[in-house]
Design an enzyme around this catalytic site. Structure first.
Site, mmCIF file in Angstrom:
data_model
loop_
_atom_site.group_PDB
_atom_site.id
_atom_site.type_symbol
_atom_site.label_atom_id
_atom_site.label_comp_id
_atom_site.label_asym_id
_atom_site.label_seq_id
_atom_site.Cartn_x
_atom_site.Cartn_y
_atom_site.Cartn_z
ATOM 1 C CG HIS A 126 -2.035 -1.142 1.019
ATOM 2 N ND1 HIS A 126 -2.717 -1.331 2.213
ATOM 3 C CD2 HIS A 126 -2.302 -1.867 0.166
ATOM 4 C CE1 HIS A 126 -3.629 -2.245 1.711
ATOM 5 N NE2 HIS A 126 -3.386 -2.638 0.404
ATOM 6 C CB CYS A 158 6.362 20.628 -12.030
ATOM 7 S SG CYS A 158 5.098 19.658 -10.908
#
Ligand code: OAD
Length: 254
Positions: A126, A158
């Site tokens: 997970h 970014c």
């Protein structure tokens, strides 16, 4: 453990013998193994956060609907885990790994405590709570800050919005993790299933896959789970107390 003292002893010694004879072991762990390290489980009495169930927060829909709320939950979980240390159950598995020819530990936990205890062959089904993935450019960064300075955190490359690098309900487990898990089951003699409620797929089915492949399955949990009756042995009790009893520690010579 079992209902009577005799039952406890019988299950323990059977499990111990089986493990001693085996050279290839696969383990599936869930939140219960970290409970004794103070990490809250999902479905226990302490399993709620501000009255939200994990199934309602750990989804892409919940995230895009309210990223700040989902991030608050993850920030809370990061705080809860920050000071957590492995318990004797984690350490016992790390030691067992050293004694076996082949050993694979598949965990649903995202707390990193198995690795902190020294386990090397760990598959995280997970994801990992300390990783953030940019939703724009996909960059994954390790980030151990607690609390995070900004919620949601922004990508250092970014500026896009970050998300926890975990697998949510409705998302796919990475294919290589599934492949390696199935291969490890195939190559194992014994599977240990520890501290998981056995209700979240695909982890929940891994014990059945092992049984169908003719493997011995030993479960350790505080209580019986939906698949207990299909397994070979269920030892009821705390994993931090039971796991250290299931193997002989290596003798350390100085
Ligand atoms: P759960 O919270 O569903 O179950 C924890 C299990 O551990 C229960 O069966 C408890 O009885 C048992 N347990 C508690 N303390 C224990 C102890 N000291 N020793 C042994 N057993 C103990 O946790 P998981 O099964 O790991 O997924 O949950 C599976 C997934 O559901 C999680 O990975 C998470 C969650 O929603 C996602 O977020 C995608």
């Amino acid at each position: 453990m079992g209902d009577t003292g005799d039952t406890e002893e019988k299950e323990l010694s059977e499990a111990r013998e089986i493990l001693e004879r085996s050279s290839s072991v696969i383990v599936l762990s869930g939140a219960g193994i970290s409970a004794e390290s103070g990490v809250p489980t999902f479905r226990g009495t302490d399993g709620l956060w501000r009255n939200f169930r994990s199934e309602n927060l750990a989804t892409p829909e919940a995230f895009w609907d309210n990223p700040g709320l989902v991030w608050e939950w993850y920030d809370w979980r990061r705080r809860a885990i920050k000071d957590a240390r492995p318990n004797p159950g984690h350490f016992a598995l790390a030691e067992l790994e050293n004694q076996k020819r082949k050993f694979t530990l598949v965990t649903q936990n995202i707390d990193g405590l198995h690795q902190m205890a020294g386990s090397r062959s760990v598959l995280e089904m997970h994801g990992n709570l300390w990783e953030i993935k940019c939703t724009k450019c996909g960059l994954v960064t390790k980030d151990y800050r607690v609390p995070l300075e900004e919620l949601p955190p922004l990508c250092p490359s970014c500026g896009g919005m970050g998300r926890p690098n975990v697998v949510w309900f409705g998302e796919l487990i990475p294919m290589d993790v599934i492949d390696k898990t199935l291969k490890a089951i195939e190559e194992s003699d014994v599977m240990l299933i520890i501290g998981t409620s056995g209700v979240v797929e695909p982890a929940a089915s891994m014990g059945l896959v092992a049984k169908q492949a003719g493997k011995t399955v030993i479960e350790i949990n505080l209580e019986h789970t939906p698949n207990s009756s299909l397994f070979d042995i269920t030892i009821l009790g705390k994993s931090g107390e039971i796991l250290p009893l299931l193997y002989t520690p290596s003798v350390a010579y100085s």
